[in-house]
Scaffold this motif. Structure first.
Motif, mmCIF file in Angstrom:
data_model
loop_
_atom_site.group_PDB
_atom_site.id
_atom_site.type_symbol
_atom_site.label_atom_id
_atom_site.label_comp_id
_atom_site.label_asym_id
_atom_site.label_seq_id
_atom_site.Cartn_x
_atom_site.Cartn_y
_atom_site.Cartn_z
ATOM 1 N N GLY A 143 -5.512 1.895 1.875
ATOM 2 C CA GLY A 143 -6.543 1.805 1.103
ATOM 3 C C GLY A 143 -7.028 1.245 -0.143
ATOM 4 O O GLY A 143 -7.551 1.370 -0.797
ATOM 5 N N PHE A 144 -5.704 1.211 -1.038
ATOM 6 C CA PHE A 144 -5.867 0.797 -2.042
ATOM 7 C C PHE A 144 -6.710 -0.783 -2.485
ATOM 8 O O PHE A 144 -6.317 -1.390 -1.147
ATOM 9 C CB PHE A 144 -4.513 0.519 -2.912
ATOM 10 C CG PHE A 144 -4.159 1.875 -3.204
ATOM 11 C CD1 PHE A 144 -4.135 2.414 -4.354
ATOM 12 C CD2 PHE A 144 -3.025 2.247 -2.268
ATOM 13 C CE1 PHE A 144 -3.394 4.090 -4.808
ATOM 14 C CE2 PHE A 144 -2.529 3.809 -3.258
ATOM 15 C CZ PHE A 144 -2.242 3.932 -4.056
ATOM 16 N N GLY A 145 -6.823 -1.119 -3.876
ATOM 17 C CA GLY A 145 -8.036 -2.042 -3.692
ATOM 18 C C GLY A 145 -6.551 -3.829 -4.113
ATOM 19 O O GLY A 145 -7.088 -4.494 -3.696
ATOM 20 N N GLN A 146 -5.925 -3.227 -4.627
ATOM 21 C CA GLN A 146 -4.822 -4.305 -4.568
ATOM 22 C C GLN A 146 -2.938 -3.031 -5.400
ATOM 23 O O GLN A 146 -3.061 -2.510 -5.411
ATOM 24 C CB GLN A 146 -4.682 -4.820 -6.366
ATOM 25 C CG GLN A 146 -6.607 -5.550 -6.165
ATOM 26 C CD GLN A 146 -6.417 -6.231 -7.342
ATOM 27 O OE1 GLN A 146 -5.306 -6.837 -8.349
ATOM 28 N NE2 GLN A 146 -7.760 -6.034 -8.660
ATOM 29 N N LYS A 147 -2.383 -4.160 -5.108
ATOM 30 C CA LYS A 147 -1.300 -4.189 -5.434
ATOM 31 C C LYS A 147 0.246 -4.319 -6.165
ATOM 32 O O LYS A 147 -0.550 -6.035 -6.699
ATOM 33 C CB LYS A 147 -0.497 -3.937 -3.938
ATOM 34 C CG LYS A 147 1.432 -3.086 -4.002
ATOM 35 C CD LYS A 147 1.981 -3.238 -2.821
ATOM 36 C CE LYS A 147 4.047 -3.771 -2.726
ATOM 37 N NZ LYS A 147 4.229 -3.220 -0.975
ATOM 38 N N TRP A 148 0.694 -4.409 -7.100
ATOM 39 C CA TRP A 148 1.575 -4.431 -7.545
ATOM 40 C C TRP A 148 2.476 -5.818 -7.418
ATOM 41 O O TRP A 148 2.572 -5.253 -6.383
ATOM 42 C CB TRP A 148 1.993 -3.844 -9.388
ATOM 43 C CG TRP A 148 0.909 -3.542 -10.540
ATOM 44 C CD1 TRP A 148 0.214 -3.628 -10.632
ATOM 45 C CD2 TRP A 148 1.477 -3.454 -11.536
ATOM 46 N NE1 TRP A 148 -0.694 -3.830 -11.439
ATOM 47 C CE2 TRP A 148 1.206 -2.799 -12.426
ATOM 48 C CE3 TRP A 148 3.098 -2.264 -11.869
ATOM 49 C CZ2 TRP A 148 0.912 -3.103 -13.976
ATOM 50 C CZ3 TRP A 148 3.334 -2.377 -13.630
ATOM 51 C CH2 TRP A 148 2.915 -2.482 -13.874
ATOM 52 N N MET A 149 2.773 -6.765 -7.480
ATOM 53 C CA MET A 149 3.680 -7.838 -7.220
ATOM 54 C C MET A 149 4.995 -8.156 -8.078
ATOM 55 O O MET A 149 5.631 -8.320 -7.490
ATOM 56 C CB MET A 149 2.817 -9.377 -6.772
ATOM 57 C CG MET A 149 3.497 -10.130 -5.658
ATOM 58 S SD MET A 149 3.120 -11.872 -5.793
ATOM 59 C CE MET A 149 4.101 -12.443 -4.219
ATOM 60 N N MET A 150 6.296 -6.468 -7.257
ATOM 61 C CA MET A 150 6.720 -6.912 -7.990
ATOM 62 C C MET A 150 7.859 -7.706 -7.565
ATOM 63 O O MET A 150 8.347 -8.258 -8.531
ATOM 64 C CB MET A 150 7.579 -5.311 -7.575
ATOM 65 C CG MET A 150 6.305 -4.239 -8.204
ATOM 66 S SD MET A 150 6.088 -3.550 -9.181
ATOM 67 C CE MET A 150 7.237 -2.932 -9.748
ATOM 68 N N GLY A 151 7.860 -7.834 -5.969
ATOM 69 C CA GLY A 151 8.456 -8.597 -5.591
ATOM 70 C C GLY A 151 8.661 -10.055 -6.691
ATOM 71 O O GLY A 151 9.635 -10.807 -7.025
ATOM 72 N N TRP A 152 7.953 -10.572 -6.865
ATOM 73 C CA TRP A 152 7.306 -12.181 -7.566
ATOM 74 C C TRP A 152 7.681 -11.914 -8.982
ATOM 75 O O TRP A 152 8.455 -12.600 -9.492
ATOM 76 C CB TRP A 152 5.450 -12.088 -7.418
ATOM 77 C CG TRP A 152 5.442 -13.296 -8.294
ATOM 78 C CD1 TRP A 152 5.457 -14.368 -7.998
ATOM 79 C CD2 TRP A 152 5.352 -13.381 -10.240
ATOM 80 N NE1 TRP A 152 5.033 -15.560 -8.798
ATOM 81 C CE2 TRP A 152 4.647 -14.289 -10.479
ATOM 82 C CE3 TRP A 152 5.114 -11.905 -10.624
ATOM 83 C CZ2 TRP A 152 4.636 -14.396 -11.559
ATOM 84 C CZ3 TRP A 152 4.499 -12.663 -11.930
ATOM 85 C CH2 TRP A 152 4.130 -13.483 -12.801
ATOM 86 N N MET A 153 7.199 -10.472 -9.749
ATOM 87 C CA MET A 153 7.653 -10.689 -11.142
ATOM 88 C C MET A 153 9.231 -10.287 -11.387
ATOM 89 O O MET A 153 9.663 -11.026 -11.630
ATOM 90 C CB MET A 153 7.531 -9.336 -11.594
ATOM 91 C CG MET A 153 7.791 -8.309 -12.338
ATOM 92 S SD MET A 153 9.406 -7.866 -12.896
ATOM 93 C CE MET A 153 8.777 -6.356 -12.193
ATOM 94 N N ASN A 154 9.868 -9.744 -10.150
ATOM 95 C CA ASN A 154 11.598 -9.806 -10.522
ATOM 96 C C ASN A 154 12.336 -11.401 -9.571
ATOM 97 O O ASN A 154 13.362 -11.299 -10.714
ATOM 98 C CB ASN A 154 12.055 -8.705 -9.309
ATOM 99 C CG ASN A 154 12.056 -7.335 -9.715
ATOM 100 O OD1 ASN A 154 11.842 -7.321 -11.164
ATOM 101 N ND2 ASN A 154 11.737 -5.824 -8.454
ATOM 102 N N ASP A 155 11.715 -11.953 -8.939
ATOM 103 C CA ASP A 155 12.651 -12.794 -8.773
ATOM 104 C C ASP A 155 12.129 -13.741 -10.017
ATOM 105 O O ASP A 155 13.539 -14.989 -10.022
ATOM 106 C CB ASP A 155 11.770 -13.439 -7.310
ATOM 107 C CG ASP A 155 12.116 -12.621 -6.384
ATOM 108 O OD1 ASP A 155 13.867 -12.130 -5.862
ATOM 109 O OD2 ASP A 155 11.542 -13.060 -4.944
#
Length: 686
Positions: free
Chosen positions: A437-449
């Motif tokens: 039910g969150f509105g958004q999620k941090w895109m940690m995979g994008w950041m790491n890659d």
């Protein structure tokens, strides 16, 4: 619904229900009010105060039977209106009502300067309904009074504890709670009435992440106050065209090196920078300047300080009693008992408190992954499977779903954002579909890659192009926010510009290219302070950012580019109309590995709302590099990270380019371009 423009401490009906202290009640009733008892009690007094006779003591309370029922069932979501300290008047006498949850306590008293910290002079009484709530009214105590609760544990220990619901605290290292209110005459009604259009998933959201104590300082040591930040920080963020500020935790915390993530005073902004009303003023000034406010919120753990929540009444009250679920080995802190109803009410009430009383526009929820998994940072044998034999923390998952359902029902114009680093399914999907039910999620995979790719020497990038392009495979499985956060510029990771390879010119060109890629990639954006002007040192929480670097051209250039990227993101519908939908993105070419060039399109709701982005990820420029375009017309370069105004070499495409009927890269039309070294450019058709 949070539609009012005023936040008040208590309602008129609440002012009418207070109570004088007594030792204990004996009624067995659990859902009804205590009967009126015709009695009179002489209340313990401040030594200098005259005695006051208060009658009908047992009839006065802030709690109704319904309140208690909700509290015990985990459904009371405005506990801040009931528990804690509240200034009021009883029988014509001004004073303060105190209420605290301590079900295992043998006795509870209020101690403070008013009674010379005497543990035996001002006792609270326990309610008769087995709620575990102790309460009482003490006359002649008002706003500004420092206090704690002295809690006698079942084993005889006398614990001096903070008020978990206190609105204000002494400035650390002092630890007492302070009687306060959170009344404020808000004047941000224009923002509140229209913020849904600023916070929606189809609106641009470019977030500037800020640590209040180190953004800017006066001299080497003195921190800016909330009032000073309302002037300096707000004007800077507005000038830089960010849409939102995210504050790292402002809630009261004892240990500064925790950056605020070891919270004790969950209902109080830190007194290091001013009063709660001062922080409200800061939020209000953000809103008046068209800037949203997101607060970091930490329901994942709390520290074990003796005056805090740990073993609050001598038992494991807030933390889970099984240390396989109740202790965090990474942070040496304690984990809330998410299955205990009263703790769930505490946490959800706290989230509502910041959205309602402080007009926050969103909550970024810290360390979600650590809550979702029973085996997070634990070895085999250090955790217990759930009832289905799996590693999911079912109570935490249930809490998140209930939290988001309640917050979006009451505040449909805010955002909740999860810092979640795993592949857990449906973090930003509705609860009714099985999501969290969150509105958004941090895109940690994008950041790491992305950072790993940019750290590589450009001559080897052709072997790692998949690392750059892989994010689009899963980019639309969640509503992703792209973070370049504080976590990436501490503990030996170097600053963003320090990660870049090459000489000084190449490092700054790479940084400008990174930002161009970030702002044109699908998803909302978050950038930690200092990155926007290329701070060269790692972030240090105890020092100001290196603002003097802006005396130098390369740093000025990066700052100017970030401002232009923010404006591009805010003004071009192709950048945000469909930022969470696959229809908003198209690869034109991701196969030119030898040249390390990628080309993609961003699309808005209208067919004409299209942008073409070209990234040259090596220092080798290319003349007459042909790319396919989706339509006939005149294409114009509207941004080039290699422009001299950004500190680049100036290899741009200043003249309009007519699309030629030459089939290329699967398109019927194409155009030739000059590609700058380590540069990104954005094209728009007229």
């Amino acid at each position: 619904m949070a539609k009012t423009t005023k936040a008040k401490t208590q309602s008129e009906e609440e002012k009418a229900v207070t109570k004088a202290p007594a030792k204990k009640r004996v009624s067995k009733k659990t859902t009804e009010e205590a009967p009126v008892v015709e009695t009179s009690i002489v209340v313990d007094q401040t030594p200098a105060a005259p005695p006051v006779e208060l009658k009908n003591v047992e009839a006065f309370t802030r709690f109704s039977g319904f309140d208690i029922s909700l509290f015990k069932s985990g459904k009371h979501f405005r506990l801040f209106e009931k528990l804690g300290s509240h200034t009021t008047e009883y029988q014509g006498v001004a004073g303060t009502y105190f209420a605290v949850w301590a079900p295992s306590a043998k006795s509870v008293s209020v101690i403070g300067n008013f009674n010379y910290w005497n543990k035996d002079s001002h006792h609270l009484f326990v309610r008769w309904d087995e709620s575990g709530i102790w309460e009482g009214f003490i006359p002649h105590i008002g706003k500004g009074e420092a206090y704690k609760y002295c809690i006698e544990a079942h084993d005889g220990r006398k614990l001096e504890k903070i008020d978990p619901y206190a609105h204000y605290f002494e400035t650390p290292p002092k630890t007492a709670s302070i009687v306060w209110d959170n009344w404020y005459e808000w004047t941000d009604s224009d923002w509140m009435a229209t913020r849904k259009s600023k916070n929606s998933l189809s609106s641009p959201m470019s977030v500037y992440e800020v640590h209040i104590g180190s953004w800017r300082r006066k001299g080497d040591e003195e921190k800016l106050s909330y009032i000073e930040l309302a002037d300096q920080l707000v004007s800077y963020v507005k000038e830089m065209a960010f849409t939102h500020i995210e504050f790292m935790p402002v809630m009261e915390h004892p240990y500064e090196p925790s950056w605020g993530y070891q919270v004790l005073g969950y209902f109080a902004p830190s007194s290091r920078f001013g009063t709660p009303q001062d922080f409200m003023y800061l939020v209000e000034q953000c809103h008046k300047n068209d800037i949203g406010v997101i607060l970091d919120w930490v329901p994942s753990h709390f520290p074990g300080d003796a005056h805090g929540l740990y073993e609050y009444d001598g038992s494991h009250l807030f933390e889970h009693p099984d240390m396989r679920k109740g202790y965090h080995p990474d942070w040496k802190s304690y984990i809330f008992n998410y299955g205990r109803n009263e703790v769930r009410s505490f946490l959800i009430s706290n989230a509502i408190y910041w959205l309602e009383r402080f007009h926050a526009d969103g909550l970024r929820v810290d360390a979600v992954a650590s809550m979702l998994y029973l085996d997070y940072s634990r070895n085999h044998g250090e955790w217990e499977p759930n009832i289905f034999g799996g590693n999911h923390h079912l109570e935490a998952i249930s809490l998140f779903r209930e939290l988001n359902e309640i917050l979006y029902a009451e505040f449909p114009d805010v955002q909740t954002i999860a810092e979640e680093s795993t592949s857990f399914t449906g973090v930003s999907r509705p609860v009714y579909t099985g999501g969290l039910g969150f509105g958004q999620k941090w895109m940690m995979g994008w950041m790491n890659d992305t950072l790993k790719y940019f750290e590589k020497d450009p001559m080897y990038r052709k072997y790692h192009q998949d690392q750059l392009t892989f994010s689009t495979v899963y980019a639309f499985t969640e509503n992703f926010m792209l973070p370049l956060s504080h976590d990436e510029v501490v503990y030996g990771k170097e600053s963003l510009v320090g990660k870049m390879p090459g000489d000084e010119w190449q490092r700054f060109a790479n940084l400008r290219l990174l930002f161009t890629y970030m702002f044109t990639h699908p998803g909302t954006k978050l950038l930690f302070m200092g990155g926007e002007f290329g701070q060269t040192s790692e972030w240090n929480f105890s020092k100001s950012l290196e603002w003097w670097l802006l005396d130098h051209g390369y740093h000025q250039g990066v700052q100017s580019l970030v401002r232009e990227l923010n404006l591009l993101y805010r003004n071009e519908h192709a950048m945000f109309d469909k930022q969470f939908a696959p229809e908003g993105f198209e690869w034109i070419d991701s196969s030119d590995r030898n040249n390390s060039v990628v080309v993609y399109a961003r699309k808005g709701d209208s067919h004409k709302e299209q942008l073409i982005i070209v990234l040259n990820l090596t220092p080798i420029p290319h003349n007459n590099y042909r790319i396919g375009v989706p339509m006939q017309g005149v294409w114009q370069e509207i941004l080039n990270s290699d422009d001299t105004k950004f500190g680049g070499s100036g290899k741009t495409n200043p003249e309009p380019i007519f699309a030629e009927e030459v089939s290329w890269q699967g398109k019927a039309y194409s155009i030739p371009l000059n590609l700058p070294p380590l540069g990104g450019l954005v094209l728009k058709v007229k």
